[in-house]
Design a protein around this motif. Structure first.
Motif, PDB file in Angstrom:
ATOM      1  N   ASN A 112     -36.068  28.484  48.171  1.00  0.00           N
ATOM      2  CA  ASN A 112     -36.778  27.276  47.748  1.00  0.00           C
ATOM      3  C   ASN A 112     -35.845  26.102  47.479  1.00  0.00           C
ATOM      4  O   ASN A 112     -36.276  25.070  46.977  1.00  0.00           O
ATOM      5  N   ASN A 113     -34.571  26.294  47.781  1.00  0.00           N
ATOM      6  CA  ASN A 113     -33.563  25.254  47.581  1.00  0.00           C
ATOM      7  C   ASN A 113     -33.575  24.736  46.142  1.00  0.00           C
ATOM      8  O   ASN A 113     -33.486  23.537  45.894  1.00  0.00           O
ATOM      9  N   ARG A 114     -33.698  25.677  45.190  1.00  0.00           N
ATOM     10  CA  ARG A 114     -33.699  25.359  43.756  1.00  0.00           C
ATOM     11  C   ARG A 114     -32.449  25.912  43.114  1.00  0.00           C
ATOM     12  O   ARG A 114     -31.924  26.942  43.541  1.00  0.00           O
ATOM     13  N   ASN A 115     -32.020  25.269  42.055  1.00  0.00           N
ATOM     14  CA  ASN A 115     -30.865  25.722  41.265  1.00  0.00           C
ATOM     15  C   ASN A 115     -29.636  25.982  42.149  1.00  0.00           C
ATOM     16  O   ASN A 115     -28.955  26.984  41.998  1.00  0.00           O
TER      17      ASN A 115
ATOM     18  N   LEU B 143     -26.756  30.790  29.792  1.00  0.00           N
ATOM     19  CA  LEU B 143     -25.847  31.063  30.908  1.00  0.00           C
ATOM     20  C   LEU B 143     -26.616  31.135  32.226  1.00  0.00           C
ATOM     21  O   LEU B 143     -27.757  31.586  32.272  1.00  0.00           O
ATOM     22  N   TRP B 144     -25.958  30.682  33.266  1.00  0.00           N
ATOM     23  CA  TRP B 144     -26.472  30.769  34.618  1.00  0.00           C
ATOM     24  C   TRP B 144     -25.701  31.869  35.321  1.00  0.00           C
ATOM     25  O   TRP B 144     -24.505  32.060  35.071  1.00  0.00           O
TER      26      TRP B 144
ATOM     27  N   LEU C 234     -21.204  39.834  39.159  1.00  0.00           N
ATOM     28  CA  LEU C 234     -21.861  38.588  38.768  1.00  0.00           C
ATOM     29  C   LEU C 234     -20.818  37.600  38.285  1.00  0.00           C
ATOM     30  O   LEU C 234     -19.760  37.996  37.811  1.00  0.00           O
ATOM     31  N   LYS C 235     -21.142  36.321  38.400  1.00  0.00           N
ATOM     32  CA  LYS C 235     -20.334  35.300  37.740  1.00  0.00           C
ATOM     33  C   LYS C 235     -21.273  34.351  37.032  1.00  0.00           C
ATOM     34  O   LYS C 235     -22.463  34.281  37.349  1.00  0.00           O
ATOM     35  N   THR C 236     -20.740  33.658  36.048  1.00  0.00           N
ATOM     36  CA  THR C 236     -21.561  32.775  35.231  1.00  0.00           C
ATOM     37  C   THR C 236     -21.145  31.316  35.418  1.00  0.00           C
ATOM     38  O   THR C 236     -20.037  31.023  35.847  1.00  0.00           O
ATOM     39  N   GLY C 237     -22.068  30.465  35.094  1.00  0.00           N
ATOM     40  CA  GLY C 237     -21.816  29.033  35.106  1.00  0.00           C
ATOM     41  C   GLY C 237     -22.653  28.383  34.018  1.00  0.00           C
ATOM     42  O   GLY C 237     -23.450  29.049  33.353  1.00  0.00           O
ATOM     43  N   ASN C 238     -22.458  27.087  33.839  1.00  0.00           N
ATOM     44  CA  ASN C 238     -23.262  26.344  32.882  1.00  0.00           C
ATOM     45  C   ASN C 238     -23.699  25.052  33.561  1.00  0.00           C
ATOM     46  O   ASN C 238     -22.912  24.133  33.732  1.00  0.00           O
ATOM     47  N   TYR C 239     -24.959  25.024  33.958  1.00  0.00           N
ATOM     48  CA  TYR C 239     -25.514  23.856  34.627  1.00  0.00           C
ATOM     49  C   TYR C 239     -26.663  23.272  33.812  1.00  0.00           C
ATOM     50  O   TYR C 239     -27.577  22.652  34.345  1.00  0.00           O
TER      51      TYR C 239
ATOM     52  N   ALA D 142     -26.813  29.479  45.064  1.00  0.00           N
ATOM     53  CA  ALA D 142     -28.062  29.554  44.302  1.00  0.00           C
ATOM     54  C   ALA D 142     -27.794  30.330  43.020  1.00  0.00           C
ATOM     55  O   ALA D 142     -27.074  31.328  43.024  1.00  0.00           O
ATOM     56  N   TRP D 143     -28.369  29.845  41.920  1.00  0.00           N
ATOM     57  CA  TRP D 143     -28.158  30.446  40.608  1.00  0.00           C
ATOM     58  C   TRP D 143     -29.498  30.756  39.963  1.00  0.00           C
ATOM     59  O   TRP D 143     -30.524  30.183  40.320  1.00  0.00           O
ATOM     60  N   THR D 144     -29.477  31.635  38.980  1.00  0.00           N
ATOM     61  CA  THR D 144     -30.620  31.883  38.118  1.00  0.00           C
ATOM     62  C   THR D 144     -30.126  31.860  36.681  1.00  0.00           C
ATOM     63  O   THR D 144     -28.924  31.969  36.439  1.00  0.00           O
ATOM     64  N   TYR D 145     -31.021  31.685  35.745  1.00  0.00           N
ATOM     65  CA  TYR D 145     -30.595  31.614  34.347  1.00  0.00           C
ATOM     66  C   TYR D 145     -31.627  32.275  33.455  1.00  0.00           C
ATOM     67  O   TYR D 145     -32.794  32.407  33.819  1.00  0.00           O
ATOM     68  N   ASN D 146     -31.175  32.695  32.311  1.00  0.00           N
ATOM     69  CA  ASN D 146     -32.027  33.235  31.267  1.00  0.00           C
ATOM     70  C   ASN D 146     -31.208  33.402  30.007  1.00  0.00           C
ATOM     71  O   ASN D 146     -29.993  33.602  30.073  1.00  0.00           O
ATOM     72  N   THR D 147     -31.887  33.348  28.887  1.00  0.00           N
ATOM     73  CA  THR D 147     -31.223  33.633  27.618  1.00  0.00           C
ATOM     74  C   THR D 147     -31.277  35.143  27.383  1.00  0.00           C
ATOM     75  O   THR D 147     -32.085  35.851  27.987  1.00  0.00           O
ATOM     76  N   LYS D 148     -30.432  35.625  26.490  1.00  0.00           N
ATOM     77  CA  LYS D 148     -30.461  37.052  26.146  1.00  0.00           C
ATOM     78  C   LYS D 148     -31.827  37.412  25.551  1.00  0.00           C
ATOM     79  O   LYS D 148     -32.369  38.484  25.818  1.00  0.00           O
TER      80      LYS D 148
END
Length: 158
Positions: free
Chosen positions: A50-53, A107-108, A93-98, A59-65
């Motif tokens: 969907n060309n998102r995030n 975290l992303w 996995l790797k993380t980012g902050n967007y 492409a990334w996904t995010y969620n809180t613990k």
């Protein structure tokens, strides 16, 4: 007698969710890691489609613990931190902050090349590997299937 209307919140449905994982991936990262990676993989693929995030070409996904603990009610937040930490430490996995707000610490996550390889995809963070001209020529020429006579009667002479 009047009919009863049952209204359920979305979060009530989590109790009825099915979780699945690849046995091959579980052999590599454990059942908990495989379940988490399956979820991450799903959302990363959806976001890419969907060309998102899309950040830094991935492409990334995010969620809180806390959100993860709602999605996975059989894990505590501490277990989720441990599962994610191991997947990051082991290079899947790797993380980012967007995040738009600097105070937002959500975290992303995205899969690394090692993570993608668990699904036997021939892709890297830079996109699919390109087939060379030589590879295409080999594919077009192919190999003939040899003729094998399957009616093998054994000659017996007395």
């Amino acid at each position: 007698m009047s009919p009863t209307l049952l209204i359920r919140s979305d979060w009530d449905m989590v109790g009825n969710m099915n979780y699945h994982f690849s046995v091959m991936i579980a052999k590599e990262v454990g059942v908990d890691g495989a379940i988490m990676l399956e979820n991450m993989h799903y959302w990363i693929v959806i976001n890419k489609a969907n060309n998102r995030n899309i950040y830094d070409g991935e492409a990334w996904t995010y969620n809180t613990k806390k959100a993860f603990s709602e999605l996975f009610p059989f894990w505590s937040e501490k277990q989720i931190r441990s599962i994610l930490g191991n997947l990051i430490k082991d290079g899947y996995l790797k993380t980012g902050n967007y995040n738009k707000s600097s105070y937002d610490r959500t975290l992303w996550y995205t899969l690394t090349e090692k993570g993608w390889n668990l699904w036997n995809f021939n892709i890297s963070p830079n996109g699919p590997n390109v087939q060379t001209k030589q590879d295409k020529e080999k594919d077009q020429m192919g190999q003939h299937i040899p003729y094998i006579k399957t009616d093998k009667k054994q000659n017996t002479y007395k």
